[in-house]
Design a protein around this motif. Structure first.
Motif, PDB file in Angstrom:
ATOM      1  N   CYS A  85       0.827  -1.211   0.000  1.00 27.51           N
ATOM      2  CA  CYS A  85       0.000   0.000   0.000  1.00 27.51           C
ATOM      3  C   CYS A  85       0.860   1.259   0.000  1.00 27.51           C
ATOM      4  CB  CYS A  85      -0.918   0.017   1.220  1.00 27.51           C
ATOM      5  SG  CYS A  85      -2.228  -1.191   1.118  1.00 27.51           S
ATOM      6  N   TYR A 101       2.649   1.563  -3.329  1.00 29.68           N
ATOM      7  CA  TYR A 101       1.702   1.885  -4.407  1.00 29.68           C
ATOM      8  C   TYR A 101       1.289   3.347  -4.312  1.00 29.68           C
ATOM      9  CZ  TYR A 101      -2.175   1.642  -7.654  1.00 29.68           C
ATOM     10  OH  TYR A 101      -3.007   1.869  -8.720  1.00 29.68           O
ATOM     11  N   GLY A 106       2.677   4.176  -7.652  1.00 31.21           N
ATOM     12  CA  GLY A 106       1.671   3.691  -8.588  1.00 31.21           C
ATOM     13  C   GLY A 106       1.948   2.248  -8.956  1.00 31.21           C
ATOM     14  N   SER A 107       1.588   1.858 -10.155  1.00 34.19           N
ATOM     15  CA  SER A 107       1.653   0.436 -10.526  1.00 34.19           C
ATOM     16  C   SER A 107       3.036   0.031 -11.030  1.00 34.19           C
ATOM     17  CB  SER A 107       0.601   0.119 -11.584  1.00 34.19           C
ATOM     18  OG  SER A 107       0.770   0.965 -12.697  1.00 34.19           O
ATOM     19  N   ARG A 108       4.075   0.366 -10.261  1.00 36.87           N
ATOM     20  CA  ARG A 108       5.437  -0.090 -10.595  1.00 36.87           C
ATOM     21  C   ARG A 108       5.645  -1.421  -9.880  1.00 36.87           C
ATOM     22  NH1 ARG A 108       8.494   4.479 -12.001  1.00 36.87           N
ATOM     23  NH2 ARG A 108      10.178   3.019 -12.427  1.00 36.87           N
ATOM     24  N   TRP A 109       4.996  -2.462 -10.391  1.00 44.13           N
ATOM     25  CA  TRP A 109       4.926  -3.723  -9.657  1.00 44.13           C
ATOM     26  C   TRP A 109       6.286  -4.380  -9.458  1.00 44.13           C
ATOM     27  CZ3 TRP A 109       0.764  -3.245  -7.296  1.00 44.13           C
ATOM     28  CH2 TRP A 109      -0.390  -2.779  -7.912  1.00 44.13           C
ATOM     29  N   ASP A 144       6.370  -9.792  -9.250  1.00 43.34           N
ATOM     30  CA  ASP A 144       5.549  -8.647  -9.651  1.00 43.34           C
ATOM     31  C   ASP A 144       4.138  -9.093 -10.041  1.00 43.34           C
ATOM     32  OD1 ASP A 144       6.439  -9.962 -11.899  1.00 43.34           O
ATOM     33  OD2 ASP A 144       7.005  -8.171 -13.002  1.00 43.34           O
ATOM     34  N   LYS A 157       0.815  -7.817  -8.217  1.00 44.65           N
ATOM     35  CA  LYS A 157      -0.199  -7.159  -9.061  1.00 44.65           C
ATOM     36  C   LYS A 157      -1.559  -7.845  -8.910  1.00 44.65           C
ATOM     37  CE  LYS A 157       0.361  -7.990 -13.371  1.00 44.65           C
ATOM     38  NZ  LYS A 157       1.007  -7.970 -14.686  1.00 44.65           N
ATOM     39  N   TRP A 217      -2.970  -7.163  -5.433  1.00 44.76           N
ATOM     40  CA  TRP A 217      -3.509  -5.806  -5.338  1.00 44.76           C
ATOM     41  C   TRP A 217      -4.859  -5.716  -6.051  1.00 44.76           C
ATOM     42  CZ3 TRP A 217      -3.151  -1.199  -3.019  1.00 44.76           C
ATOM     43  CH2 TRP A 217      -3.783  -0.109  -3.615  1.00 44.76           C
ATOM     44  N   ASN A 218      -4.914  -6.217  -7.263  1.00 45.17           N
ATOM     45  CA  ASN A 218      -6.130  -6.057  -8.070  1.00 45.17           C
ATOM     46  C   ASN A 218      -7.309  -6.850  -7.529  1.00 45.17           C
ATOM     47  OD1 ASN A 218      -5.166  -4.227  -9.978  1.00 45.17           O
ATOM     48  ND2 ASN A 218      -4.238  -5.855 -11.199  1.00 45.17           N
ATOM     49  N   LYS A 234      -6.961  -3.943  -2.969  1.00 46.13           N
ATOM     50  CA  LYS A 234      -7.717  -2.743  -3.360  1.00 46.13           C
ATOM     51  C   LYS A 234      -9.089  -2.760  -2.689  1.00 46.13           C
ATOM     52  CE  LYS A 234      -8.388  -2.149  -7.830  1.00 46.13           C
ATOM     53  NZ  LYS A 234      -8.010  -1.860  -9.225  1.00 46.13           N
ATOM     54  N   GLN A 248      -2.962   8.949  -6.056  1.00 42.62           N
ATOM     55  CA  GLN A 248      -1.684   8.494  -5.539  1.00 42.62           C
ATOM     56  C   GLN A 248      -1.210   9.351  -4.370  1.00 42.62           C
ATOM     57  OE1 GLN A 248       1.080   7.474  -8.573  1.00 42.62           O
ATOM     58  NE2 GLN A 248       2.818   8.010  -7.311  1.00 42.62           N
TER      59      GLN A 248
END
Length: 277
Positions: free
Chosen positions: A80, A83, A87-90, A102, A106, A109-110, A114, A210
């Motif tokens: 968290c 992120y 952001g989405s720099r997995w 990654d 990802k 998170w998705n 989230k 963000q």
DNA sequence: AATGCGATCAACCGCGAATAC
DNA sequence: GGTATTCGCGGTTGATCGCAT
């Protein structure tokens, strides 16, 4: 002319990997390595797979020390926090979580994290854990202020989850002071030591979610795309700063933080705030 | 028991970056 | 310096599973 395909699609197998294929790939990589060429590997290993598929299978599933599932509360917090800042720099986020890929982060998170956040079951970015990451500002703080870490300095701060309806009144003109000469944006990069650096990109545009998440406001669809939060907790929208009164109404503990810069009664401008605090 | 549906996650795709030639 | 090739990444897809009806 289009891009050349990486392999002969008609002659490679697709879809889920069989245990036999896994064993073949694992044995080959453990014995011979990748040879720095994933494209040539499947033929050498005797696999009817695309090289990219082999690479993905190895990195996300077969390589040693991979952890799957059962993310801990600490890992949740790390994801968290990062992120909110990146952001989405997995791949970068995953690099802070030993054994995690990654793809896993990802997906997690998705599909789960989230939702946890939206349900308010998880707090975002406390100052303590924000300071655990090697984040540094790479540029002049006056002309190119950093965005993260964008939280006040007091140890007493508890993250807040505010709904859009709670947040919006803070961002109306009644509570803002105009400083039309200043607009900021930022970018995030890695240096040679893999430290995260933030710097101004000159665009004056941020991802609102963000930065607001980084400030402990939770996820929302905020119709604002230009603002800046300085390291000391002054909250800006576009070229204006949010007043202490407005903040007190919806986020009392943050407003009570002695390090929060209440610029309105002092008549300070933005550069003065950044210089002094 | 059969069906529908949402959640999950492995795998694929396409693109930009990096590297080789 | 230009082009081709490969890598690495993030977004997306689709197969599978479990639960509800």
């Amino acid at each position: 002319m289009g891009r050349a395909p990486c392999c002969d699609k008609a002659n490679v197998k697709r879809g889920p990997w069989s245990p036999e294929e896994d064993a073949t790939l694992k044995r080959y990589v453990e014995n011979y390595g990748t040879g720095g060429n994933w494209i040539a590997l499947p033929q050498k290993a005797g696999l009817r797979r695309c090289g990219k598929s082999c690479r993905l299978r190895w990195l996300n599933y077969l390589r040693p020390d991979i952890k799957h599932g059962n993310f801990t509360a600490d890992e949740d917090q790390v994801i968290c926090t990062l992120y909110s800042q990146l952001g989405s720099r997995w791949s970068i986020i995953a690099s802070h979580l030993p054994g995690r890929t990654d793809n896993d982060v990802k997906n997690y998170w998705n599909t789960k994290l989230k939702k946890k956040l939206l349900a308010g079951k998880l707090s975002l970015l406390t100052r303590n854990n924000a300071n655990n990451f090697p984040i540094t500002s790479s540029s002049n703080p006056i002309t190119e202020p950093s965005v993260p870490p964008c939280v006040p300095k007091s140890e007493a701060y508890d993250p807040h989850q505010l709904s859009s309806s709670q947040l919006m009144p803070m961002l109306t003109d009644n509570h803002l002071m105009p400083y039309p000469d200043h607009q900021f944006g930022s970018s995030v990069t890695l240096d040679a030591g893999n430290n995260i650096n933030t710097s101004n990109n000159g665009s004056g545009v941020e991802d609102a979610d963000q930065v607001l998440m980084g400030f402990g406001f939770g996820i929302g669809n905020y119709p604002y795309d230009q603002y800046y939060i300085n390291d000391n907790g002054a909250l800006w929208y576009q070229d204006k700063a949010i007043s202490h009164d407005a903040l007190s109404n919806c986020c009392p503990s943050l407003a009570a933080d002695s390090s929060y810069v209440d610029i309105k009664p002092q008549g300070l401008d933005q550069s003065t705030v950044i210089n002094q605090y």
